[in-house]
Scaffold this active site. Structure first.
Site, PDB file in Angstrom:
ATOM      1  CD  GLU A 287      -1.359  -0.131   3.680  1.00  0.00           C
ATOM      2  OE1 GLU A 287      -2.428  -0.724   3.472  1.00  0.00           O
ATOM      3  OE2 GLU A 287      -1.046   0.319   4.788  1.00  0.00           O
TER       4      GLU A 287
ATOM      5  CD  GLU B  46      -3.660  -3.752  12.847  1.00  0.00           C
ATOM      6  OE1 GLU B  46      -3.713  -4.943  12.516  1.00  0.00           O
ATOM      7  OE2 GLU B  46      -2.900  -3.316  13.716  1.00  0.00           O
TER       8      GLU B  46
END
Ligand code: ADP
Ligand code: ADP
Ligand code: MG
Length: 664
Positions: free
Chosen positions: A200, A288
């Site tokens: 990412e 997350e």
């Protein structure tokens, strides 16, 4: 409500859970390994069950043992704490199948959020903003280089199963990517037994901001607002606070709504945390979700008044949440410092051993010159306990709450000053240094804060005006007390105090009430030291300077004192003007030049030496690997050079500071 619960954890979090269970009138059963027999949590629990040897893989991680202990004790539910089995969906399912309640979210939510790739897909579907990147699996280094070119450097390489700051690396170029990809894959396989890797965009100079959510089994989900955890070392949190100094109400609401939307997407029914990276411009992206109680949950409890462990237990028991979003408000500011058994002066290497002395700021309310503050200290150890090499070397989580952020920072600085540890290396001076920095006080945080502010590591900070006053006052008072004790008090009143080698003239007199007045010659001001609490041999000097109470750590040396006040350490001498003059003429002892040496940072075993005499080495190249406490420490060249001498070979035991390699 349950009448008995089992705690499948150890240390401070076990203590934390027992406290709430007691308050709720619930009996506790603690499972423990060899190393934790007789621990603080062991002493507090109503029942204890030994489940195996010290390594977690042979005790806390063995599901059969935990289930057996539940059966044996008749507990109705299990609180997993954090780490260990807390985010293991197999364990949660197993308990469910055996008719035992898991005090945490449903297994489906754990599974969906346990994997970074899957959770990112869920988040995107729930309308949560995610870090731009590639959500698929990356097959090969070539594939990684190709994808990275599309995302645009810098790119973050991450293990899908990663956690605890492991399995993460930044790549700035194609070469970085090819190398880093292989490294993360290998690390992920050893650390998590799962080598799936994804990429990412690396958000530059970001902040870590997270939202605490809480759900019940009846579809109610609320946000308990934000925490900021940007003070990190190697992607692991060190100092956390609530709320975040970056957020305004509108952004807070946006983040809260997105966190709730994600929680709702997996029927979230316990305490959990949705983590984001945020730009300095308040843009934010999902990182997350942690489906467990978070290490830093106390700061949220301090600003909301909600007991998160209690809420987890209530929702696991099927109760409906007794409050809604509108009942929740942010009250004041809270900061948490993670106190670790690690040596900040030696690159933060773990420094375990017996905690010979453990004195901490008293929990409860205190006063500072800028207002009241409250101290909370979550700890799993007592004085005399061993900080074991088998687990996380955390000693305690020290928290300060105050009505304002400035008050909380001041409270934390004071609480750290009131914390005294001996027997192990510890990061209290480092934490104190951060509390003292204008940048931290201003709230201009970033995950690169520590690297920015301490680029060459931590070596203490030079004493500022306040620290110098404390040092002068302590040294003069100790000098007087020692002279009196020796039975030979001099009637001298004029002294030269040397802080390191800086001279300060001091003229000393006694008030009627045994306070000392110290006139600072040439500065036209005087210090008033009262309430002196020190006797020879005591490692802490307490007193009140003008109106402010302080504590300093002091040690007598041959011709003076080593004094630490907050983050500053100095050698302080109290001399007559005549001796001071002679002293000034003495040559300063020059410290040995170690810049050409690579030395062993701690006692250990040489695994390998990668260089030979005559070899040219570039900065960053590995020169040696030392194994200590089951960890491999890679020693790298700090500058380009040619190897002159190699001082050890593979298999050799080495002591701290032994020379491994010398450069020309
Ligand atoms: P927090 O955000 O609560 O600080 P961390 O990621 O630091 O969470 O982890 C909390 C605890 O759980 C730490 O003791 C960490 O070592 C452990 N932990 C987290 N994830 C994992 C994992 N995947 N494997 C092993 N331990 C983990
Ligand atoms: P872990 O499971 O180890 O906690 P996270 O995904 O939460 O892993 O990342 C840990 C830390 O790494 C974050 O708190 C942040 O500092 C940094 N980080 C993670 N992803 C990015 C990113 N895309 N850009 C910048 N920093 C990141
Ligand atoms: Mg994380």
């Amino acid at each position: 409500m349950f009448s008995k619960i089992l705690i499948a954890n150890r240390g401070e979090i076990a203590v934390r859970i027992i406290k709430t269970a007691r308050k709720m009138g619930i009996q506790t059963v603690l499972v423990h390994s060899d190393a934790d027999t007789g621990s603080k949590a062991w002493e507090m629990a109503d029942e204890t069950i030994h489940i195996g040897p010290s390594p977690a893989a042979q005790s806390y991680l063995i599901q059969d043992r935990i289930v057996e202990a539940v059966r044996q004790s008749g507990a109705e539910a299990v609180h997993p704490g954090f780490g260990f089995l807390s985010e293991n969906p197999v364990f949660a399912r197993r308990l469910e199948a055996e008719g035992i309640t898991f005090i945490g979210p449903n297994p489906y939510a754990i599974e969906a959020m346990g994997d970074k790739i899957t959770s990112k897909k869920f988040a995107a579907e729930a309308g949560v903003s995610t870090v731009p990147g590639y959500m698929g699996l990356i097959e090969s280094p070539d594939h990684a280089v190709h994808i990275a070119a599309e995302i645009g450097y810098p790119v973050m390489i991450k293990a899908s199963a990663g956690g605890g700051g492991k399995g993460i690396r930044v790549a700035h170029s194609e070469t970085d990517m090819a190398e880093g990809f292989a490294a993360v894959k290998a690390e992920a396989l050893t650390a998590f037994g799962d080598d799936r890797v994804f990429l990412e965009k690396f958000i530059v100079n970001p902040r870590h901001i997270e939202i605490q959510v809480l759900g019940d089994k009846h579809g109610n989900i609320v946000s308990l607002f934000d925490r900021e955890c940007s003070i990190q070392r190697r992607n692991q949190k060190v100092i956390e606070e609530a709320p975040s100094p970056l957020l305004d109400d509108a952004t807070r609401k946006l983040m809260g709504d997105q966190a709730i939307a994600l929680a709702r997407a997996v029927n979230y029914d316990s305490a959990g945390t949705v983590e984001f990276v945020a730009g300095q411009d308040r843009s934010f992206y999902f990182l997350e979700m942690n489906t467990r109680l978070q290490v830093e949950h106390p700061v949220t409890e301090l600003i909301t008044g909600v007991d998160l462990v209690e809420q987890m237990i209530r929702s696991a028991a099927g109760e409906t949440m007794a409050f809604g979003q509108d009942d929740l408000k942010i009250n004041g500011w809270a900061i948490e410092s993670r106190i670790y058994a690690e040596d900040p002066y030696r690159g933060f290497l773990p420094s375990i051993g017996r905690l010979v002395r453990y004195e901490t700021a008293e929990e409860g309310e205190h006063e500072s010159p800028i207002g009241p503050y409250t101290v909370r200290n979550d700890s799993g150890v007592r004085e005399g306990d061993e900080i074991s090499m088998f687990y996380d070397p955390m000693i305690s989580k020290l928290c300060a709450w105050a009505p304002t952020r400035a008050g909380a920072v001041e409270g934390m600085a004071r609480a750290l000053e009131d914390t005294h540890l001996q027997g192990v290396g510890h990061n209290v001076p480092f934490l104190a240094a951060v509390m003292d920095q204008d940048r931290f006080k201003s709230g201009a945080l970033s995950t690169s804060y520590i690297v920015d502010e301490f680029p060459d590591g931590f070596h203490g900070i030079p004493a500022g005006p306040l620290q110098k006053d404390v040092m002068v006052a302590c040294a003069v008072a100790m000098n007087e007390i020692l002279a009196e004790q020796s039975g030979d008090p001099s009637d001298r009143t004029d002294w030269i105090v040397l802080i390191d080698r800086l001279p300060i003239g001091a003229s000393v007199s006694y008030d009627d009430d045994e306070a000392l007045t110290i006139e600072l010659v040439g500065e036209d001001r005087a210090l008033r030291l009262s309430d002196i609490d020190w006797r020879p041999g005591q490692a802490q000097f307490r007193g009140v300077l003008d109106d402010a109470p302080f504590t300093a750590e002091v040690k007598r040396i041959a011709d003076g004192f080593d004094i630490r006040s907050r983050a500053s350490k100095s050698r302080v001498r109290v001399l007559s003007p005549h001796v001071a003059e002679l002293f000034a003429r003495l040559p300063e002892k020059v410290a040995a030049d170690t810049s050409k040496l690579i030395q062993s940072p701690m006692p250990g075993l040489v695994v390998s030496i990668a260089v030979t005499p005559g070899q040219s080495v570039k900065t960053g190249e590995t020169v040696a690997i030392i194994e200590a406490m089951k960890m491999q420490n890679i020693m790298k060249a700090e500058r380009d050079g040619v190897v002159k001498m190699v001082g050890a070979q593979a298999g050799d035991p080495v002591a701290a500071d032994d020379v491994l390699v010398e450069f020309e």
